[in-house]
Design a protein around this motif. Structure first.
Motif, PDB file in Angstrom:
ATOM      1  N   SER A 275       0.837  -1.214   0.000  1.00 14.06           N
ATOM      2  CA  SER A 275       0.000   0.000   0.000  1.00 14.06           C
ATOM      3  C   SER A 275       0.867   1.258   0.000  1.00 14.06           C
ATOM      4  CB  SER A 275      -0.929  -0.002   1.221  1.00 14.06           C
ATOM      5  OG  SER A 275      -1.776  -1.123   1.203  1.00 14.06           O
ATOM      6  N   ILE A 276       1.911   1.258   0.848  1.00 14.80           N
ATOM      7  CA  ILE A 276       2.821   2.412   0.892  1.00 14.80           C
ATOM      8  C   ILE A 276       3.523   2.582  -0.452  1.00 14.80           C
ATOM      9  CG2 ILE A 276       4.890   3.366   1.951  1.00 14.80           C
ATOM     10  CD1 ILE A 276       2.443   3.506   3.729  1.00 14.80           C
ATOM     11  N   PHE A 277       3.950   1.489  -1.032  1.00 11.31           N
ATOM     12  CA  PHE A 277       4.643   1.531  -2.325  1.00 11.31           C
ATOM     13  C   PHE A 277       3.736   2.102  -3.414  1.00 11.31           C
ATOM     14  CE2 PHE A 277       5.457  -0.731  -6.382  1.00 11.31           C
ATOM     15  CZ  PHE A 277       6.683  -0.164  -6.695  1.00 11.31           C
ATOM     16  N   LEU A 278       2.479   1.654  -3.459  1.00 11.19           N
ATOM     17  CA  LEU A 278       1.539   2.140  -4.479  1.00 11.19           C
ATOM     18  C   LEU A 278       1.197   3.615  -4.255  1.00 11.19           C
ATOM     19  CD1 LEU A 278      -0.902  -0.894  -4.841  1.00 11.19           C
ATOM     20  CD2 LEU A 278       0.918  -0.181  -6.391  1.00 11.19           C
ATOM     21  N   LEU A 279       1.096   4.033  -2.989  1.00  8.76           N
ATOM     22  CA  LEU A 279       0.816   5.439  -2.706  1.00  8.76           C
ATOM     23  C   LEU A 279       1.971   6.320  -3.180  1.00  8.76           C
ATOM     24  CD1 LEU A 279      -0.904   7.654  -1.424  1.00  8.76           C
ATOM     25  CD2 LEU A 279       0.214   7.158   0.775  1.00  8.76           C
ATOM     26  N   ILE A 280       3.193   5.886  -2.867  1.00 13.16           N
ATOM     27  CA  ILE A 280       4.367   6.659  -3.318  1.00 13.16           C
ATOM     28  C   ILE A 280       4.436   6.673  -4.843  1.00 13.16           C
ATOM     29  CG2 ILE A 280       6.887   6.721  -3.331  1.00 13.16           C
ATOM     30  CD1 ILE A 280       6.821   5.576  -0.505  1.00 13.16           C
ATOM     31  N   SER A 281       4.122   5.536  -5.460  1.00 10.26           N
ATOM     32  CA  SER A 281       4.141   5.457  -6.928  1.00 10.26           C
ATOM     33  C   SER A 281       3.103   6.389  -7.539  1.00 10.26           C
ATOM     34  CB  SER A 281       3.868   4.018  -7.377  1.00 10.26           C
ATOM     35  OG  SER A 281       4.882   3.153  -6.922  1.00 10.26           O
ATOM     36  N   LEU A 282       1.921   6.469  -6.920  1.00 13.70           N
ATOM     37  CA  LEU A 282       0.871   7.360  -7.431  1.00 13.70           C
ATOM     38  C   LEU A 282       1.319   8.814  -7.376  1.00 13.70           C
ATOM     39  CD1 LEU A 282      -2.025   7.854  -8.423  1.00 13.70           C
ATOM     40  CD2 LEU A 282      -2.755   7.869  -6.024  1.00 13.70           C
ATOM     41  N   LEU A 283       1.873   9.217  -6.228  1.00 16.57           N
ATOM     42  CA  LEU A 283       2.333  10.606  -6.088  1.00 16.57           C
ATOM     43  C   LEU A 283       3.485  10.892  -7.053  1.00 16.57           C
ATOM     44  CD1 LEU A 283       2.266  10.935  -2.180  1.00 16.57           C
ATOM     45  CD2 LEU A 283       0.585  11.792  -3.829  1.00 16.57           C
ATOM     46  N   THR A 284       4.381   9.921  -7.214  1.00 18.32           N
ATOM     47  CA  THR A 284       5.512  10.107  -8.130  1.00 18.32           C
ATOM     48  C   THR A 284       5.038  10.222  -9.566  1.00 18.32           C
ATOM     49  OG1 THR A 284       6.923   8.809  -6.648  1.00 18.32           O
ATOM     50  CG2 THR A 284       7.717   9.159  -8.895  1.00 18.32           C
ATOM     51  N   SER A 285       4.059   9.400  -9.951  1.00 17.91           N
ATOM     52  CA  SER A 285       3.527   9.461 -11.318  1.00 17.91           C
ATOM     53  C   SER A 285       2.854  10.800 -11.593  1.00 17.91           C
ATOM     54  CB  SER A 285       2.538   8.316 -11.548  1.00 17.91           C
ATOM     55  OG  SER A 285       1.384   8.461 -10.733  1.00 17.91           O
ATOM     56  N   ILE A 286       2.139  11.317 -10.592  1.00 13.17           N
ATOM     57  CA  ILE A 286       1.516  12.641 -10.757  1.00 13.17           C
ATOM     58  C   ILE A 286       2.585  13.713 -10.900  1.00 13.17           C
ATOM     59  CG2 ILE A 286       0.106  14.394  -9.617  1.00 13.17           C
ATOM     60  CD1 ILE A 286      -1.497  12.131  -8.333  1.00 13.17           C
ATOM     61  N   GLY A 287       3.650  13.622 -10.093  1.00 15.23           N
ATOM     62  CA  GLY A 287       4.738  14.590 -10.179  1.00 15.23           C
ATOM     63  C   GLY A 287       5.421  14.576 -11.531  1.00 15.23           C
ATOM     64  N   PHE A 288       5.715  13.378 -12.038  1.00 18.30           N
ATOM     65  CA  PHE A 288       6.333  13.275 -13.365  1.00 18.30           C
ATOM     66  C   PHE A 288       5.385  13.787 -14.446  1.00 18.30           C
ATOM     67  CE2 PHE A 288       9.535  10.223 -11.665  1.00 18.30           C
ATOM     68  CZ  PHE A 288      10.655  10.797 -12.247  1.00 18.30           C
ATOM     69  N   GLY A 289       4.101  13.519 -14.308  1.00 14.09           N
ATOM     70  CA  GLY A 289       3.132  13.993 -15.302  1.00 14.09           C
ATOM     71  C   GLY A 289       3.080  15.510 -15.370  1.00 14.09           C
ATOM     72  N   ILE A 290       3.068  16.154 -14.205  1.00 13.12           N
ATOM     73  CA  ILE A 290       3.049  17.621 -14.160  1.00 13.12           C
ATOM     74  C   ILE A 290       4.342  18.185 -14.747  1.00 13.12           C
ATOM     75  CG2 ILE A 290       3.027  19.622 -12.621  1.00 13.12           C
ATOM     76  CD1 ILE A 290       1.224  18.004 -10.743  1.00 13.12           C
ATOM     77  N   TRP A 291       5.453  17.569 -14.402  1.00 14.76           N
ATOM     78  CA  TRP A 291       6.756  18.011 -14.912  1.00 14.76           C
ATOM     79  C   TRP A 291       6.800  17.905 -16.437  1.00 14.76           C
ATOM     80  CZ3 TRP A 291      12.034  15.076 -14.075  1.00 14.76           C
ATOM     81  CH2 TRP A 291      13.077  15.900 -14.528  1.00 14.76           C
ATOM     82  N   ILE A 292       6.361  16.784 -16.980  1.00 13.10           N
ATOM     83  CA  ILE A 292       6.373  16.585 -18.430  1.00 13.10           C
ATOM     84  C   ILE A 292       5.443  17.573 -19.127  1.00 13.10           C
ATOM     85  CG2 ILE A 292       5.734  14.962 -20.259  1.00 13.10           C
ATOM     86  CD1 ILE A 292       6.674  12.710 -18.371  1.00 13.10           C
TER      87      ILE A 292
END
Length: 351
Positions: A275-292
């Motif tokens: 659960s912690i891994f998926l939560l971090i992955s979700l936040l990271t994916s959103i961050g990369f999406g905004i950056w791109i």
């Protein structure tokens, strides 16, 4: 006070004198009326806007001037009665030039950036089907930025998102107006810079690309966690089966082992880590999406109106930043993919 005398073509009529001096008009009242109407009447208007990326220098403005003058002198018995050029700068100041010679010798010393220019021609043209010369006007407005003097009433129109040319022709002969509009449009098209098809695609679909990448990044994390969880389950089952298959263990020992295993909460701890891994992955994916998305949005090719030294410096700096932006865009894609792969390996190692 001077004397004005109006001389009529009728020899029997006496000229009328006013004060001293003479003003002789070599046509009758009807001809005079036609001349005034042609000069001050309300002509038809042709307007056209052409958007795109461009880089306009002083020599390009001079070529626009020469092109218009050459066409009028070749096709019509025309005379230039006025030429004006107005330059707009980023500090909301303007400079007005009143002749072609001033344009050729123009050299702005202040450290300001030119962002728009307005060229205006007024002609008196004698058309073949008209008895008197008539006034024709051409205006070419070149806008290099969408921050153009929004408070200027003389330019109160919808500002473009890209560089833009605006042609306005006031004419009394439709064929002449259309010919000038086509000529200027062709000249403008030759100055437009075509976007690279790949960069154009990325800029056009930047939001979809960023959302798609975020979804793929998070999906890869879900798939990775699923595969790792399956491996964890199989590993734990093997532990339990190995213990239970040993014939020397009594039933009480086996029950104690299962009770201790359940009480240890190994499975609960694993799913908590997932659960912690998926939560971090979700936040990271959103961050990369905004950056791109931000990087792709900032990679829009601007237009330049290079009429000052500061404008030339701004052009060079902007082009360098644009190239860096594209480097950052592809770096963000690469880092996103690399981060996803490394994150799955780290998670597998931790569990």
């Amino acid at each position: 006070m001077s004397e004005i005398t109006i001389i009529n073509e009728d020899p029997s009529s006496e000229p009328k004198n006013f004060s001293k001096g003479f003003l002789a008009l070599p046509f009758d009242n009807d001809q005079f009326k036609e001349f005034i109407v042609g000069l001050l009447g309300k002509p038809q208007t042709i307007t056209k806007r052409i958007s795109g990326n461009f880089e306009i220098h002083l020599k390009d403005l001079q070529s626009f001037y020469d092109l218009v003058i050459q066409r009028v002198s070749q096709q019509n018995n025309g005379k230039l009665i006025q030429f004006n050029i107005k330059i707009y700068f980023t500090d909301r100041s303007t400079v007005q030039l009143g002749s072609y010679h001033e344009l050729v010798t123009y050299n702005e010393v202040k450290p300001i950036i030119s962002e728009a220019v307005q060229l205006s021609w007024d002609f008196l043209i004698q058309f073949h089907d008209k008895t008197q010369p008539e006034k024709q006007s051409i205006e070419l407005l070149i806008i290099a930025t969408n921050k153009l003097l929004e408070e200027d009433d003389s330019l109160s129109f919808l500002l473009p998102k890209r560089g833009e040319f605006k042609i306005t022709i006031q004419h009394t002969a439709r064929s002449w107006g259309s010919d000038m509009e086509n000529m200027l449009s062709n000249q403008i098209e030759s100055h437009l810079i075509k976007d690279n098809k790949y960069r154009k695609f990325i800029k056009k679909y930047s939001s979809k690309i960023s959302i798609g990448f975020s979804a793929l990044f998070f999906l890869s994390s879900i798939i990775g966690s699923f595969v790792i969880t399956q491996g964890f389950i199989n590993s734990e089952l093997k532990k339990v089966q190995s213990f239970s298959l040993v014939k020397t263990h009594t039933v009480d020992q086996q029950l104690n082992f299962l009770t201790s295993y359940i009480a240890s909460g190994v499975s609960t701890q694993h799913y908590f880590k997932v659960s912690i891994f998926l939560l971090i992955s979700l936040l990271t994916s959103i961050g990369f999406g905004i950056w791109i998305d931000n990087t792709a949005s900032n990679s829009i090719q601007p237009s330049f109106l290079v009429l000052t030294r500061k404008a030339n410096e701004y052009k060079d700096e902007t082009k360098k930043k644009l190239e860096k932006t594209w480097t950052v865009f592809f770096t963000s894609i690469f880092l996103g993919i690399t981060t996803g792969v490394i994150a799955n390996f780290i998670f597998k190692w931790l569990v």
